[in-house]
Structures are given as C-alpha cells and as structure tokens.
Design a protein around this motif. Sequence first.
Motif, short mmCIF file in Angstrom:
data_model
loop_
_atom_site.label_atom_id
_atom_site.label_comp_id
_atom_site.label_asym_id
_atom_site.label_seq_id
_atom_site.Cartn_x
_atom_site.Cartn_y
_atom_site.Cartn_z
N LYS A 42 0.81 -1.22 0.00
CA LYS A 42 0.00 0.00 0.00
C LYS A 42 0.85 1.27 0.00
CE LYS A 42 -4.20 -1.78 2.22
NZ LYS A 42 -5.07 -1.70 3.42
N GLN A 46 1.01 4.08 -2.92
CA GLN A 46 0.57 5.46 -2.65
C GLN A 46 1.59 6.46 -3.16
OE1 GLN A 46 -2.05 4.62 1.42
NE2 GLN A 46 0.02 5.40 1.57
N VAL A 77 -4.32 4.66 -0.20
CA VAL A 77 -4.82 3.41 -0.76
C VAL A 77 -5.61 2.72 0.34
CG1 VAL A 77 -4.23 1.18 -1.78
CG2 VAL A 77 -2.91 3.22 -2.40
N ALA A 94 -7.03 -1.80 -6.81
CA ALA A 94 -6.67 -0.82 -5.79
C ALA A 94 -7.73 0.26 -5.74
CB ALA A 94 -5.30 -0.19 -6.08
N ALA A 96 -8.36 3.96 -4.03
CA ALA A 96 -7.58 5.02 -3.40
C ALA A 96 -8.38 6.31 -3.37
CB ALA A 96 -6.26 5.23 -4.16
#
Length: 459
Positions: A42, A46, A77, A94, A96
């Motif tokens: 993660k 990011q 995320v 993902a 986000a």
Amino acid sequence: MAQTCRLGLLLALLLPVVGASMPSTVVRLNKAMLSYVSESGKAPLQRAMQVTVPHFLDRSGEVLGPPGEVQILHVQVVRLQLKFVDGVGVRLFAAANFTIKAFRVPEPLELILPVVLLADARVDQGSIGTPVVSLSSCFSLFNKAIVLDGSHSVPPALLVRVQKHIRAVLYNKLCLSVSNLVQGLNVHLGTLIGLKPVGPESQIRYFMVSKPIITKDYISLDINAVLFLLGKPIVLPVDATPFMLPEHVGTNGAMATVGLSQDLFDSALLLLQKAGSLNMDITGQLKSDDNLLNTSVLGQIIPEVARQFPEPMPVVLKVRLGGTPVATLHTNNATLRLQPLVEVLASASNSAFHSLFSLDVAVNLSLQLSVSKVKLQGTTSVLGEVKLTVASSNVGFIDTDQIHALVGNVFEKPLLDHLNALLGMGVALPNVVNLHYVTPEVFVHKGYVVISSGLFYQN
C-alpha cells in the motif's frame, strides 16, 4: 526510481526465480502470500500515485491562481487486492482516495477524488531465464469528487471542469506509474540469475527453464540450479531426470513451497568432492595429555611403529575423499554416506612425513536440514559404527579391531566438526535481493525435499 522499485520488489514476492534445461527445483508461490504483498504494497503504491498534475486553464483563458496549479496533497490506498489469474499472472485491484488542492482566488479548492485502479500483469519467461512481467491491461475508474469544507462557494461549472482535468491527467498517469513499477520489477528480477557464492571458489545460479504455470491458487516456477567450480559448471555423470513437485505437499497456508530434487543434492555433493572441501588433515599436539595422535600410542598396538620411532613423534591423519558422497532421501529421513581414504603419517626427525598405513573408511551420517534467511543448511551425526579396513601398510600386520578403537575415536569428532562447519555455510535457495524465508519447515520425502515457508521483504 526508489519509490518505483519498492512496490516492484514487493511484487517480486510473487515471482521468486529459479530454472536451465530441466528443473531441479520448483518454487510455488501460494495465495497466502498475496495478503502480505497487498498489505505491504500500500505505502509504495501510494507514493507511486503521487503524480504531478499540470496547471488548469479555465475557459476564460486564465489559469487558477496564483500560482495557478493543482496539487495532489495526499494519496491513501484504502484497499489493495491481488489475485492469481489462471494462465495469465496477477490481477491488481486498488481503491484510493486522492486529496487534491486547486489554487484559486479568493480561496483554494480542496476535494477528495475516489479512484479505482484495475490492472492485469502477465508473467512470462524471459530470454535470460528470469520471469518477465508486463501489463496486459490497465485502466482507472473515477467516482464523484467530494468537496471539502470551506470550498462550497465553487461554481458548479468550474468544479466539473476541474474534476474533468484531474481525471484526464490521472487516467493517463496512473497506469504509467504502474508500468514504471513493472519495469523496475523486471530490472530487480535480473538479480535472480546472479551467481551466489557457495564456497571460496564455487557459486550457484538459478534460472527458469520454462514458462510459469499459473493457476487460481499459485504461480509455479520450474527452475534449474547450476553449480560452478572455478567458473565451470558441475555436470552429473548421468542425465538428470525432470523433477515434478507433487500437488499437495508442505504446510497448508504457507506463502511459498519450494521443492528440491535429489539431483540438486547430488550436484552439491559432487561440487564439494571436486573442490576438495571435504578433505582434511587431523593433527595432534605431541605434549597434550589426552593426545592419541603420536607414534608412542600407535606403537603400543603396532610393534613396527615402536621400532621405527623409539621417541614419540606427531602423527597426522590425511583424510581424502576419492569418491563422491551419496545423499539418500527417504520419507522423514535424510542420510549421507562418506567413504574416504585415511592415510596415517608420522613426522620423522628431519621433519619429513613417513606413511605408516592407510585405511578405507565408510561412515553413515544422519543429515538434518534447516533454512536460515535464504540458505539451506545441514548438520550431521554418525549413524552406527565407523567402519575401517586396512588399505595398505608399511608397518606390517595391523589388528583392525585395535586400530578401530584408536583411530575411530580420533577420526570421528574432527570429521563431524569439519563437515558441520562446511554444511553450516549453506547453499543459497532461490531468492531476490532483500527477500528472506521466515519460519520455514523442512520435509524430507523419497527423492526430494520440500520447504514450506513464509516470506519477508527487508527494506
């Protein structure tokens, strides 16, 4: 590049390498590993998504200002999911939240834009024997932006145009960021075929022998391990047979399942024999109270030694391995058989060594295997009696039973110390840089060994 590589290196957990003409090793990366990669990935994802957004030009012909820019302040995320795609590779999902600030007069506009990123990564065999990852598809989905408190005076038409501008930028740049991660991953995977030291003059290299097998439950890599001595490959005297790892072996829930064939053990032992690593000299100090390696002690059971050496002189045992050690793998049982020639020499008064006699030795050892970080290590203990027979003698008749009681005791401990120190150095298992095996379990089966392990990526 550093932030690009980090997620790439974590994704490399999906692709540890191995392989040459026929597999001697099989590595399976299971679904249990995906949750670790998802959680660990993660933060680097990011950072990779923290892209630059160009200035926004309003319909009036003026940029938002001053300074007329749009910034991504933060990327979170909130969900990262990876799963295997049968016959393809890995699918990435993902979700986000992008916190975005657009500078405008009289006050900046701040909003949160939810984004979903979907990508499929295909895994193939590269020309140099490493896995090669490529994006087969990638796209972004955008939800409606949420305007933060203090930005409610934004004209709706302007808000729509700002969101459209940001979405257009992210649609292109997010997949480019993922593509850059993949390129960094492929560079990193090149370290898989690098030579890894086994001893001062020997190395091991792993490489893939075929395309990976990908199911909904795992990625399986057929790899070959080639051992080198002084730059030359170690070749078994007979053709090796392809190694196939049975479907259900090891521990349920393990991140990685590694199968090591009998051929790999045979190659490693042939390397040790050719390198002379198993040869050794056993010496004793003449004035030591418990020293048995001197002519005075030997002379008590061999009269000719006492006649030739009336004064105590040091004795040396030269242990030389003419034949290759033999490892035998049975269920829950690994053994090692050595058959060295032991030459017994005494130091003469002129410092030269005089050969007294030589012994053919046969010793069976129990072999215990373990894994430390990325290395397979071994320890041994003697099984049963060390068998001795007289090969040659320059001191007349030798009573085998008497010499066994003397030489066997002197020989056994130094041999185990030497062998365990050698096997304790270990042989590198398939790995990428900074990736370690954790809480491994080793299972011995007939003809092969299985390692079930977790994986840990160390920054």
